[in-house]
Design an enzyme around this catalytic site. Structure first.
Site, PDB file in Angstrom:
ATOM      1  N   GLY A  94       0.855  -1.198   0.000  1.00  0.00           N
ATOM      2  CA  GLY A  94       0.000   0.000   0.000  1.00  0.00           C
ATOM      3  C   GLY A  94       0.881   1.235   0.000  1.00  0.00           C
ATOM      4  N   ARG A  95       0.347   2.307   0.530  1.00  0.00           N
ATOM      5  CA  ARG A  95       1.090   3.585   0.519  1.00  0.00           C
ATOM      6  C   ARG A  95       2.432   3.467   1.240  1.00  0.00           C
ATOM      7  NH1 ARG A  95      -4.310   5.257   1.361  1.00  0.00           N
ATOM      8  NH2 ARG A  95      -3.892   4.460   3.426  1.00  0.00           N
ATOM      9  N   ILE A  96       2.409   2.834   2.439  1.00  0.00           N
ATOM     10  CA  ILE A  96       3.659   2.749   3.208  1.00  0.00           C
ATOM     11  C   ILE A  96       4.632   1.779   2.533  1.00  0.00           C
ATOM     12  CG2 ILE A  96       4.685   2.186   5.455  1.00  0.00           C
ATOM     13  CD1 ILE A  96       2.007   3.124   6.733  1.00  0.00           C
ATOM     14  N   SER A 115       4.259  -2.355  11.114  1.00  0.00           N
ATOM     15  CA  SER A 115       2.803  -2.308  10.885  1.00  0.00           C
ATOM     16  C   SER A 115       2.042  -2.541  12.187  1.00  0.00           C
ATOM     17  CB  SER A 115       2.415  -3.253   9.753  1.00  0.00           C
ATOM     18  OG  SER A 115       2.066  -4.510  10.197  1.00  0.00           O
ATOM     19  N   ARG A 116       1.743  -3.794  12.481  1.00  0.00           N
ATOM     20  CA  ARG A 116       1.138  -4.140  13.767  1.00  0.00           C
ATOM     21  C   ARG A 116       1.785  -5.426  14.251  1.00  0.00           C
ATOM     22  NH1 ARG A 116      -0.337   0.336  13.792  1.00  0.00           N
ATOM     23  NH2 ARG A 116      -2.444   1.181  14.028  1.00  0.00           N
ATOM     24  N   GLU A 139       1.155  -4.661  23.064  1.00  0.00           N
ATOM     25  CA  GLU A 139       1.779  -3.396  23.474  1.00  0.00           C
ATOM     26  C   GLU A 139       1.097  -2.847  24.713  1.00  0.00           C
ATOM     27  OE1 GLU A 139       1.873  -0.725  20.141  1.00  0.00           O
ATOM     28  OE2 GLU A 139       2.869  -2.208  18.884  1.00  0.00           O
ATOM     29  N   HIS A 174       6.796   1.738  19.164  1.00  0.00           N
ATOM     30  CA  HIS A 174       5.743   2.151  18.222  1.00  0.00           C
ATOM     31  C   HIS A 174       5.856   3.644  17.870  1.00  0.00           C
ATOM     32  CE1 HIS A 174       1.515   0.879  16.706  1.00  0.00           C
ATOM     33  NE2 HIS A 174       2.043   1.792  15.917  1.00  0.00           N
ATOM     34  N   ILE A 175       6.964   3.985  17.227  1.00  0.00           N
ATOM     35  CA  ILE A 175       7.219   5.393  16.893  1.00  0.00           C
ATOM     36  C   ILE A 175       7.270   5.635  15.381  1.00  0.00           C
ATOM     37  CG2 ILE A 175       8.365   6.063  19.053  1.00  0.00           C
ATOM     38  CD1 ILE A 175      11.070   5.509  17.607  1.00  0.00           C
ATOM     39  N   GLY A 176       6.658   4.717  14.619  1.00  0.00           N
ATOM     40  CA  GLY A 176       6.708   4.851  13.150  1.00  0.00           C
ATOM     41  C   GLY A 176       6.294   6.227  12.654  1.00  0.00           C
TER      42      GLY A 176
END
Ligand code: DGY
Length: 337
Positions: free
Chosen positions: A153-155, A238-239, A268, A286-288
């Site tokens: 996708g976009r990322i 992602s997750r 998390e 989780h600092i993407g």
């Protein structure tokens, strides 16, 4: 319009929201208990929340006046969209504005894991460095290797763009079957589509960039780690639950793969001690999307969508446009009472 925000918005977004709504905002940056969210939502028309806030039928039942939930994240696995559709609650997310920040972090993790940056930093700080040595901290070179991207996708595309600049060859696995997308990806990034298993056994590096859904939960598990190359470095921005974390830890412990860079975890903020004990992993909290520019853009997009919806326009960042009619009906009812 009354809105509850489960945190502090950036200045511009906060201003835009308070120009049109009566805003109640949670003052602390500590996560909120679901019961607190429910309490503060009393009499509110909309909720602006983050990915740690669980939103489902239980909340909708208790707060039937709630019309919209603006999730300040692109991923919305914290929200039960089917329940929102039933309740006529419109959900929005923040797509597009965090692609570069997240792809940058994927590369930061990839380079850090491949070039052993965290280990090297500790080594210098502890005063263990005694001089230049041929074999000291040898890592893996990116140029000429193959990166497998899971989810284009976009990322995923932003990761692909960076990968080309590093001289990486690209393969990818994605859902969907339209040929045009694959042709475009080939033309733009010389990227070759393969199936997930082929990606796992061919890639030197793997970047996970697909959303978490029922069909992507534990997409990577023991059978995938078993076929990865022993020098493979895996990165997940992602997750956490897209990967079976126990199987990943086992693969790392047994050196079935060389290392990994993780920004996300299954439960998390809990990070398993077995993962922390490994020196071939780089861990981030989780600092993407955590750049000042991106976080401001996310807030602004969340507020924009919310204001559009309450002024009668279906926002482009609505996740469940099917709920629009019920949302509009609820809005009219409120306006007439
Ligand atoms: C997202 O937007 O889904 C990120 O994981 C959090 O910024």
């Amino acid at each position: 319009m009354k809105v509850f925000v489960t945190g502090k918005l950036s200045d511009k977004a906060a201003q835009a929201l308070s120009n049109f709504a009566q805003v109640d905002a949670y003052e602390s940056d500590q996560p909120m208990e679901p019961s607190e969210v429910e309490q503060r939502l009393e009499g509110k028309d909309a909720l602006v929340c983050i990915l740690g806030d669980r939103v489902d039928a239980e909340l909708f039942k208790k707060r039937p006046q709630l019309k919209l939930v603006a999730n300040v994240a692109v991923g919305y696995d914290n929200i039960n969209v089917a329940d929102a559709n039933d309740a006529g609650v419109l959900i929005t997310n923040t797509p597009g504005v965090l692609d570069n920040a997240t792809a940058d972090l994927a590369f930061a993790l990839l380079l850090a894991a491949a070039r052993r940056i965290v280990e090297a930093d500790g080594f210098v700080r502890r005063g263990e460095w005694t001089g230049w040595k041929r074999e000291l901290m040898l890592g893996a070179e990116l140029n000429g290797k193959t990166l497998g991207i899971i989810g284009m996708g976009r990322i995923g595309k932003a990761v692909a763009k960076r990968a080309r600049a590093f001289g990486l060859n690209l393969i990818y696995a994605r859902e969907g079957s339209d040929k045009k997308t694959d042709d475009d990806l080939k033309k733009t990034f010389q990227a070759q589509r393969v199936d997930l298993n082929e990606l796992c056994c061919t890639a030197d590096f793997i970047s996970v960039n697909c959303p978490l859904r029922a069909d992507t939960r534990h997409l990577l598990g023991k059978s995938q780690f078993d076929i990865m190359q022993p020098h493979c470095v895996l990165v997940n921005t992602s997750r956490g639950a897209v990967i079976d974390e126990d199987a990943l830890i086992q693969a790392l412990e047994e050196k079935k793969i060389a290392g990994c860079g993780l920004d996300v975890f299954e439960n998390e903020p809990q990070v398993p001690q077995r993962l922390i004990a490994l020196d071939n992993v780089v861990l981030a909290p989780h600092i993407g999307s955590a750049t000042k520019e991106t976080r401001a853009a996310m807030d602004e997009l969340a507020v924009k969508g919310l204001l559009e919806a309450f002024s009668g326009k279906l926002p482009t960042n609505a996740v469940n446009p099917d709920a629009w009619q019920k949302f509009s009906a609820k809005l009219k009812t409120t306006a007439s009472t």
